[in-house]
Design an enzyme around this catalytic site. Structure first.
Site, PDB file in Angstrom:
ATOM      1  N   ASP A  93       0.854  -1.180   0.000  1.00 51.48           N
ATOM      2  CA  ASP A  93       0.000   0.000   0.000  1.00 51.48           C
ATOM      3  C   ASP A  93       0.893   1.234   0.000  1.00 51.48           C
ATOM      4  O   ASP A  93       1.382   1.678   1.037  1.00 51.48           O
ATOM      5  CB  ASP A  93      -0.914  -0.016   1.225  1.00 51.48           C
ATOM      6  CG  ASP A  93      -2.039   1.003   1.118  1.00 51.48           C
ATOM      7  OD1 ASP A  93      -2.056   1.778   0.143  1.00 51.48           O
ATOM      8  OD2 ASP A  93      -2.901   1.020   2.014  1.00 51.48           O
ATOM      9  N   ALA A  94       1.133   1.792  -1.187  1.00 47.17           N
ATOM     10  CA  ALA A  94       2.042   2.928  -1.338  1.00 47.17           C
ATOM     11  C   ALA A  94       1.355   4.148  -1.945  1.00 47.17           C
ATOM     12  O   ALA A  94       1.819   5.267  -1.771  1.00 47.17           O
ATOM     13  CB  ALA A  94       3.240   2.530  -2.203  1.00 47.17           C
ATOM     14  N   LYS A  95       0.265   3.927  -2.686  1.00 50.32           N
ATOM     15  CA  LYS A  95      -0.508   5.007  -3.328  1.00 50.32           C
ATOM     16  C   LYS A  95       0.390   5.945  -4.132  1.00 50.32           C
ATOM     17  O   LYS A  95       0.262   7.165  -4.066  1.00 50.32           O
ATOM     18  CB  LYS A  95      -1.328   5.772  -2.294  1.00 50.32           C
ATOM     19  CG  LYS A  95      -2.350   4.899  -1.553  1.00 50.32           C
ATOM     20  CD  LYS A  95      -3.151   5.726  -0.571  1.00 50.32           C
ATOM     21  CE  LYS A  95      -4.193   4.863   0.149  1.00 50.32           C
ATOM     22  NZ  LYS A  95      -3.596   3.907   1.100  1.00 50.32           N
ATOM     23  N   ARG A  96       1.281   5.360  -4.923  1.00 50.08           N
ATOM     24  CA  ARG A  96       2.197   6.147  -5.728  1.00 50.08           C
ATOM     25  C   ARG A  96       1.453   6.820  -6.882  1.00 50.08           C
ATOM     26  O   ARG A  96       0.414   6.325  -7.341  1.00 50.08           O
ATOM     27  CB  ARG A  96       3.307   5.272  -6.290  1.00 50.08           C
ATOM     28  CG  ARG A  96       4.175   4.564  -5.246  1.00 50.08           C
ATOM     29  CD  ARG A  96       4.840   5.523  -4.306  1.00 50.08           C
ATOM     30  NE  ARG A  96       5.883   4.865  -3.502  1.00 50.08           N
ATOM     31  CZ  ARG A  96       6.379   5.357  -2.395  1.00 50.08           C
ATOM     32  NH1 ARG A  96       5.924   6.513  -1.925  1.00 50.08           N
ATOM     33  NH2 ARG A  96       7.327   4.723  -1.729  1.00 50.08           N
TER      34      ARG A  96
END
Length: 277
Positions: A93-96
Site C-alpha cells: 500500500d504505497a498510493k504512488r
C-alpha cells in the site's frame, strides 16, 4: 502465477475475502517488544503467522515503516511472507502517482525491493503514471477509485456534463482501457456501499480492494452484498487496526488471530446469506 491468479487461488483455498493490513504503530506495540531494534519485524511476522489461516493476503502500508526508518524491516517482513506464506498475495500500500522514469523507479521499489504481488496507485496523472507498473506482466496495480474517507467526495463525486461522477469514470477507464492484461484492481471503500455496488456493476468481476470495515465502521453484510462478484468473491476486504491491536497483554498475537477468524466468519456468513437469497 500472476497477481490475479494468485488472488483467485487464495480466495478459493482459504475461503476468505479478508486481507490484513500491516500498519505498525510504535506507540501501540506490545510492551514485550518496546525498545527492541527489530520490534516492527517481530510484531508483524507474529501477526502474519497468527492470522494467515484466515486471510486471502496481507497489505503492508509503507508510510508506517518509512516514518519509523524501518524500511529494512519491511523488506524482511515481505521476504518472510513470500517464504513462509507464498500462497497469500502481498499488496504494497504505497498510493504512488508519478510519470516516466520516476514511476519506473517506484515500480522497481515495489516489485524488486519488496517483492510485492501488487501495489496501490493513484490514477490522477493518467495512464502514463500506471504504464510502467503494467510492464511487469505478473504484477498487479490497484487504483484508487472511491476511497473510504469522507473528504474524498470533494473530488471523486464531481460530475461531468453527462452527470457521471469522477469515480465511475475512473472505474470505466481502468476496466475498459487499462486492464488489457487483467492486472488491474480498484480501491472502493466499504463505507460507501451504494457506490461500491455501482463500481461492481461497471467493472464486472475485476478485483476490488475494500478498506473501511473494523475501525472505520463499514458494515460487513452491506459490503458483501454490494461488492461480491459473479462467483460470490471478488474482494480483498481489508482490516488493519481492529486486528493488529485486538488486545493488549501477552496474548496479543492470539487475540489478533481470533479477531481475524471472527471477521472472516462474519464475511462468510454474509456471503452464505447472500447466496441463499
Amino acid at each position: 502465477m500472476t497477481f490475479t491468479q494468485k488472488l483467485n487461488t487464495a480466495w478459493q483455498s482459504q475461503q476468505s475475502l479478508l486481507m490484513v493490513g500491516l500498519d505498525p504503530d510504535a506507540a501501540r506495540l506490545p510492551a514485550s517488544l518496546q525498545g527492541k531494534p527489530d520490534a516492527i519485524y517481530q510484531f508483524c511476522t507474529a501477526i502474519v503467522d497468527a492470522t494467515a489461516p484466515y486471510v486471502c493476503g496481507f497489505k503492508p502500508q509503507i508510510a508506517y515503516f518509512a516514518a519509523l526508518r524501518a524500511e529494512e524491516q519491511l523488506e524482511a517482513i515481505c521476504q518472510y511472507i513470500l517464504k513462509h506464506h507464498p500462497h497469500l498475495p502481498l499488496v504494497l500500500d504505497a498510493k504512488r502517482g508519478d510519470i516516466g522514469s520516476t514511476a519506473e523507479q517506484y515500480a522497481r521499489e515495489a516489485f524488486e525491493r519488496y517483492g510485492a504481488d501488487a501495489v496501490t496507485l493513484s490514477p490522477y496523472l493518467g495512464f502514463e503514471s500506471v504504464q510502467p507498473y503494467l510492464s511487469w506482466k505478473d504484477k498487479g496495480v490497484v487504483l484508487l477509485c472511491r476511497t473510504s474517507n469522507p473528504g474524498s467526495a470533494a473530488l471523486q463525486m464531481i460530475e461531468d456534463a453527462k452527470g457521471e461522477p469522477l469515480y465511475l469514470r475512473v472505474a470505466s477507464m481502468v476496466a475498459q482501457e487499462w486492464n488489457a492484461d487483467g492486472q488491474c484492481a480498484l480501491v472502493v471503500g466499504a463505507t460507501y456501499p451504494e457506490e461500491l455496488a455501482k463500481v461492481r456493476a461497471r467493472v464486472g468481476d475485476m478485483p476490488l480492494l475494500v478498506p473501511g470495515i473494523g475501525a472505520q465502521g463499514g458494515d460487513i453484510p452491506a459490503t458483501v452484498k454490494a461488492g461480491s462478484d459473479s462467483q460470490g468473491m471478488g474482494m480483498m476486504i481489508n482490516s488493519s487496526r481492529a486486528i493488529l491491536y485486538a488486545r493488549k497483554g501477552d496474548d496479543w498475537a492470539h487475540a489478533s488471530a481470533e479477531a481475524a477468524r471472527e471477521t472472516r466468519d462474519a464475511i462468510n456468513a454474509a456471503r452464505a446469506a447472500l447466496a441463499s437469497d
